[in-house]
Design an enzyme around this catalytic site. Structure first.
Site, PDB file in Angstrom:
ATOM      1  N   GLU A 277       0.832  -1.215   0.000  1.00 23.54           N
ATOM      2  CA  GLU A 277       0.000   0.000   0.000  1.00 23.54           C
ATOM      3  C   GLU A 277       0.862   1.259   0.000  1.00 23.54           C
ATOM      4  O   GLU A 277       0.765   2.089   0.914  1.00 23.54           O
ATOM      5  CB  GLU A 277      -0.894   0.012   1.246  1.00 23.54           C
ATOM      6  CG  GLU A 277      -1.830  -1.172   1.366  1.00 23.54           C
ATOM      7  CD  GLU A 277      -2.602  -1.170   2.683  1.00 23.54           C
ATOM      8  OE1 GLU A 277      -2.330  -0.318   3.558  1.00 23.54           O
ATOM      9  OE2 GLU A 277      -3.475  -2.027   2.832  1.00 23.54           O
ATOM     10  N   PRO A 278       1.697   1.458  -1.012  1.00 16.18           N
ATOM     11  CA  PRO A 278       2.513   2.674  -1.003  1.00 16.18           C
ATOM     12  C   PRO A 278       1.663   3.903  -1.281  1.00 16.18           C
ATOM     13  O   PRO A 278       0.761   3.866  -2.122  1.00 16.18           O
ATOM     14  CB  PRO A 278       3.506   2.436  -2.145  1.00 16.18           C
ATOM     15  CG  PRO A 278       2.784   1.517  -3.084  1.00 16.18           C
ATOM     16  CD  PRO A 278       1.901   0.650  -2.226  1.00 16.18           C
ATOM     17  N   ARG A 280       3.081   7.685  -0.261  1.00 13.86           N
ATOM     18  CA  ARG A 280       4.145   8.672  -0.476  1.00 13.86           C
ATOM     19  C   ARG A 280       5.096   8.271  -1.605  1.00 13.86           C
ATOM     20  O   ARG A 280       5.454   9.102  -2.434  1.00 13.86           O
ATOM     21  CB  ARG A 280       4.936   8.773   0.846  1.00 13.86           C
ATOM     22  CG  ARG A 280       5.977   9.844   0.872  1.00 13.86           C
ATOM     23  CD  ARG A 280       6.867   9.682   2.121  1.00 13.86           C
ATOM     24  NE  ARG A 280       6.160   9.376   3.332  1.00 13.86           N
ATOM     25  CZ  ARG A 280       5.718  10.288   4.213  1.00 13.86           C
ATOM     26  NH1 ARG A 280       5.932  11.558   4.005  1.00 13.86           N
ATOM     27  NH2 ARG A 280       5.086   9.909   5.307  1.00 13.86           N
ATOM     28  N   ARG A 317       3.169  19.857   6.497  1.00 15.30           N
ATOM     29  CA  ARG A 317       4.208  18.924   6.945  1.00 15.30           C
ATOM     30  C   ARG A 317       5.342  19.596   7.742  1.00 15.30           C
ATOM     31  O   ARG A 317       5.740  19.079   8.789  1.00 15.30           O
ATOM     32  CB  ARG A 317       4.770  18.114   5.781  1.00 15.30           C
ATOM     33  CG  ARG A 317       3.697  17.344   5.000  1.00 15.30           C
ATOM     34  CD  ARG A 317       4.257  16.283   4.079  1.00 15.30           C
ATOM     35  NE  ARG A 317       4.818  15.183   4.821  1.00 15.30           N
ATOM     36  CZ  ARG A 317       6.101  15.011   5.049  1.00 15.30           C
ATOM     37  NH1 ARG A 317       6.974  15.839   4.554  1.00 15.30           N
ATOM     38  NH2 ARG A 317       6.524  13.993   5.755  1.00 15.30           N
ATOM     39  N   TYR A 321       5.406  18.062  11.369  1.00 15.21           N
ATOM     40  CA  TYR A 321       6.450  17.054  11.607  1.00 15.21           C
ATOM     41  C   TYR A 321       7.861  17.644  11.520  1.00 15.21           C
ATOM     42  O   TYR A 321       8.829  16.896  11.462  1.00 15.21           O
ATOM     43  CB  TYR A 321       6.372  15.925  10.567  1.00 15.21           C
ATOM     44  CG  TYR A 321       4.987  15.435  10.240  1.00 15.21           C
ATOM     45  CD1 TYR A 321       4.256  14.672  11.149  1.00 15.21           C
ATOM     46  CD2 TYR A 321       4.402  15.713   9.006  1.00 15.21           C
ATOM     47  CE1 TYR A 321       2.983  14.216  10.843  1.00 15.21           C
ATOM     48  CE2 TYR A 321       3.134  15.261   8.683  1.00 15.21           C
ATOM     49  CZ  TYR A 321       2.427  14.516   9.604  1.00 15.21           C
ATOM     50  OH  TYR A 321       1.176  14.066   9.289  1.00 15.21           O
ATOM     51  N   CYS A 346      -1.545  33.135  10.861  1.00 11.17           N
ATOM     52  CA  CYS A 346      -1.174  33.657  12.187  1.00 11.17           C
ATOM     53  C   CYS A 346      -0.754  32.548  13.145  1.00 11.17           C
ATOM     54  O   CYS A 346      -1.435  32.283  14.144  1.00 11.17           O
ATOM     55  CB  CYS A 346      -2.354  34.413  12.772  1.00 11.17           C
ATOM     56  SG  CYS A 346      -2.805  35.784  11.753  1.00 11.17           S
ATOM     57  N   GLU A 347       0.286  31.863  12.818  1.00 13.11           N
ATOM     58  CA  GLU A 347       0.856  30.831  13.686  1.00 13.11           C
ATOM     59  C   GLU A 347       2.362  30.888  13.470  1.00 13.11           C
ATOM     60  O   GLU A 347       2.816  30.935  12.314  1.00 13.11           O
ATOM     61  CB  GLU A 347       0.399  29.420  13.262  1.00 13.11           C
ATOM     62  CG  GLU A 347      -1.076  29.150  13.305  1.00 13.11           C
ATOM     63  CD  GLU A 347      -1.593  28.700  14.660  1.00 13.11           C
ATOM     64  OE1 GLU A 347      -0.778  28.329  15.527  1.00 13.11           O
ATOM     65  OE2 GLU A 347      -2.814  28.753  14.840  1.00 13.11           O
TER      66      GLU A 347
HETATM   67  N1  LLP Z   1      -1.579   2.016   4.507  1.00 14.00           N
HETATM   68  C1  LLP Z   1      -2.080   2.478   5.664  1.00 14.00           C
HETATM   69  C2  LLP Z   1      -2.978   1.626   6.429  1.00 14.00           C
HETATM   70  C3  LLP Z   1      -1.734   3.769   6.114  1.00 14.00           C
HETATM   71  O1  LLP Z   1      -2.236   4.215   7.262  1.00 14.00           O
HETATM   72  C4  LLP Z   1      -0.862   4.570   5.346  1.00 14.00           C
HETATM   73  C5  LLP Z   1      -0.497   5.926   5.783  1.00 14.00           C
HETATM   74  C6  LLP Z   1      -0.370   4.043   4.138  1.00 14.00           C
HETATM   75  C7  LLP Z   1      -0.747   2.764   3.747  1.00 14.00           C
HETATM   76  C8  LLP Z   1       0.547   4.835   3.228  1.00 14.00           C
HETATM   77  O2  LLP Z   1       1.721   5.180   3.849  1.00 14.00           O
HETATM   78  P1  LLP Z   1       2.894   5.839   2.980  1.00 14.00           P
HETATM   79  O3  LLP Z   1       3.330   4.807   1.960  1.00 14.00           O
HETATM   80  O4  LLP Z   1       2.346   7.036   2.328  1.00 14.00           O
HETATM   81  O5  LLP Z   1       3.964   6.153   3.953  1.00 14.00           O
HETATM   82  N2  LLP Z   1       0.736  12.780   6.963  1.00 14.00           N
HETATM   83  C9  LLP Z   1       1.964  12.041   7.214  1.00 14.00           C
HETATM   84  C10 LLP Z   1       1.846  10.590   6.797  1.00 14.00           C
HETATM   85  C11 LLP Z   1       0.682   9.853   7.406  1.00 14.00           C
HETATM   86  C12 LLP Z   1       0.594   8.426   6.929  1.00 14.00           C
HETATM   87  C13 LLP Z   1      -0.704   7.799   7.333  1.00 14.00           C
HETATM   88  N3  LLP Z   1      -0.884   6.444   6.878  1.00 14.00           N
HETATM   89  C14 LLP Z   1       3.125  12.751   6.515  1.00 14.00           C
HETATM   90  O6  LLP Z   1       2.895  13.779   5.879  1.00 14.00           O
HETATM   91  O7  LLP Z   1       4.259  12.310   6.623  1.00 14.00           O
END
Ligand code: LLP
Length: 417
Positions: A277-278, A280, A317, A321, A346-347
């Protein structure tokens, strides 16, 4: 600069594929998300090549970037989707993804979301608690169907990443704890309207070290073997997402091939179909956030600020983070200065960069905040009365508006006044 991204300078002006960013800003205004379709194709292809030796199915995690066009491009390449809500399911279906290519996750699915996913015919409903298993069984029964479920386990692996995006640790809300698995398998043997199809995990996001996946996969496989001994036939093993990308060229991400090298020998012998499940990985470096410098200012300490027209409301982001995003001047300059790049909200956390050596661009010029394709536009908000930005998709020399800028009227359209 990253070689793989189609954002390169031509005649000292930054372009997306064959389209100059200054022309896009002139046509569509700023702030503006600009996405390269070629980058989406390249990332997906790289991912598929890396895991070619493993029978698998890639479900793009829509939460990273839910623009219909982005989902459609990946869908046309053969990708399925991982969705986390009724809204994401709606988007994936609208974008043309077949329900049998969709997996539905989420720690708090509402009954109507479960019902709509089951009615649509999704491939797998993830189960994240005993109570949810009962709910899925009841709802499937009401619909006169048997729900295909995948149990999300919490492998209790603390992947090294930002604490807000680690999910496979027992401290976190995600997945079912080892101690509860016996009860879950017992129930799966008894309940009439659910059938166990898969086991699932997702240990976090932006994980650089493949060994965290290995550690968690070994635990998942133990459970897979126990399930088989109990007589269950588990078709799918879902390893989740979390594969890293390079935000900061001085900290390059581990190449995807290194994840494949470690995971394929462990996962292939299971004979199960592997789901990834990619999110990003497929979209982060496909987009920039284009913004105009409104003002430059310098305080008595000599500190320089670039006040730009984009804000944390478009890309949260850095604020949330402290994440690094490269910032390039759209027109290249010979000199640089050290400055903070800040937005109008305003932060004090409304910044894109602090103390960053940046091209000495002047007021009215454009900056591009890189790697804004994942968790950028999807996390945007109307805070401070800001309008969500427009989005443009570039393919070669063509640019297409794929999301209009919000209007003031839309800002109040749901208010009863
Ligand atoms: N599968 C599930 C169940 C997830 O919860 C997520 C991300 C993914 C797949 C995809 O993850 P990725 O491959 O994108 O790392 N807003 C944060 C990231 C939150 C990720 C939430 N879940 C950021 O900007 O770094």
């Amino acid at each position: 600069m990253f070689d793989t991204i189609p954002f390169q300078y031509t005649d000292d002006t930054l372009a997306c594929e064959d389209v100059r960013l200054d022309e896009l800003a002139a046509t569509y205004g700023t702030p503006l998300f600009v996405t390269s379709s070629r980058s989406l194709v390249e990332s997906y292809t790289a991912f598929e090549l890396a895991f070619a030796g493993l029978p698998h199915f890639t479900c793009y995690s829509v939460k990273a970037n839910f623009n219909l066009n982005v989902i459609r491009i990946l869908g046309e390449l053969g990708c399925g989707c991982d969705v986390n809500s009724g809204g994401e399911l709606f988007r994936a279906l609208k974008a043309g993804i077949k329900p049998e290519k969709i997996v539905f996750a989420g720690v708090g699915k509402k009954p109507e979301e479960i019902a709509s996913a089951l009615e649509a015919g999704v491939l797998l409903m993830k189960v994240e608690s005993v109570s949810e298993l009962h709910a899925i069984d009841r709802i499937a029964g009401e619909l006169g169907m048997v729900a295909p479920v995948a149990v999300r386990i919490n492998p209790n692996v603390t992947a090294e990443t930002h604490p807000y995006i680690t999910t496979g640790d027992s401290k976190e809300k995600f997945g079912i704890d080892e101690a509860e698995l016996e009860e879950v398998f017992g129930l799966l043997g008894k309940l009439k309207n659910v059938t166990l199809k898969g086991l699932d995990m997702h240990i976090g996001s932006q994980i650089f070290d493949p060994d965290f996946y290995v550690e968690a996969s070994v635990k998942l496989l133990d459970i897979f073997n126990s399930a088989k001994e109990l007589g269950f036939c588990v078709d799918y093993l879902d390893i989740g997402g979390g594969f890293p990308v390079t935000y900061d060229p001085s900290k390059p991400a581990t190449p995807i091939g290194q994840f494949a090298e470690k995971l394929i020998p462990i996962l292939a012998p299971t004979g199960a179909k592997i789901i990834f499940e990619p999110g990003r990985y497929l979209v982060a470096n496909a987009s920039v956030l284009l913004t105009r410098i409104l003002y430059r200012k310098r305080n008595h300490t000599g500190k320089e600020f670039f006040v730009v027209d984009a804000a944390m409301t478009e890309l949260i982001r850095p604020a949330l983070y402290h994440s690094h995003h490269e910032i390039l001047s759209v027109v290249r300059h010979d000199s640089t200065i050290k400055a903070d790049v800040v937005g109008p909200v305003c932060e004090s956390s409304d910044f894109f960069a602090r103390h960053r050596e940046i091209d000495a661009a002047g007021e009215g010029e454009l900056l591009a905040v890189l790697s804004a394709g994942a968790y950028g536009a999807v996390m945007s908000s109307n805070y401070n009365g800001r309008l969500r930005p427009a989005e443009v998709l570039v393919s070669g020399s063509e640019a297409k508006l794929v999301r209009k800028r919000e209007t003031l009227e839309q800002l109040i359209q749901n208010e009863v006044f």
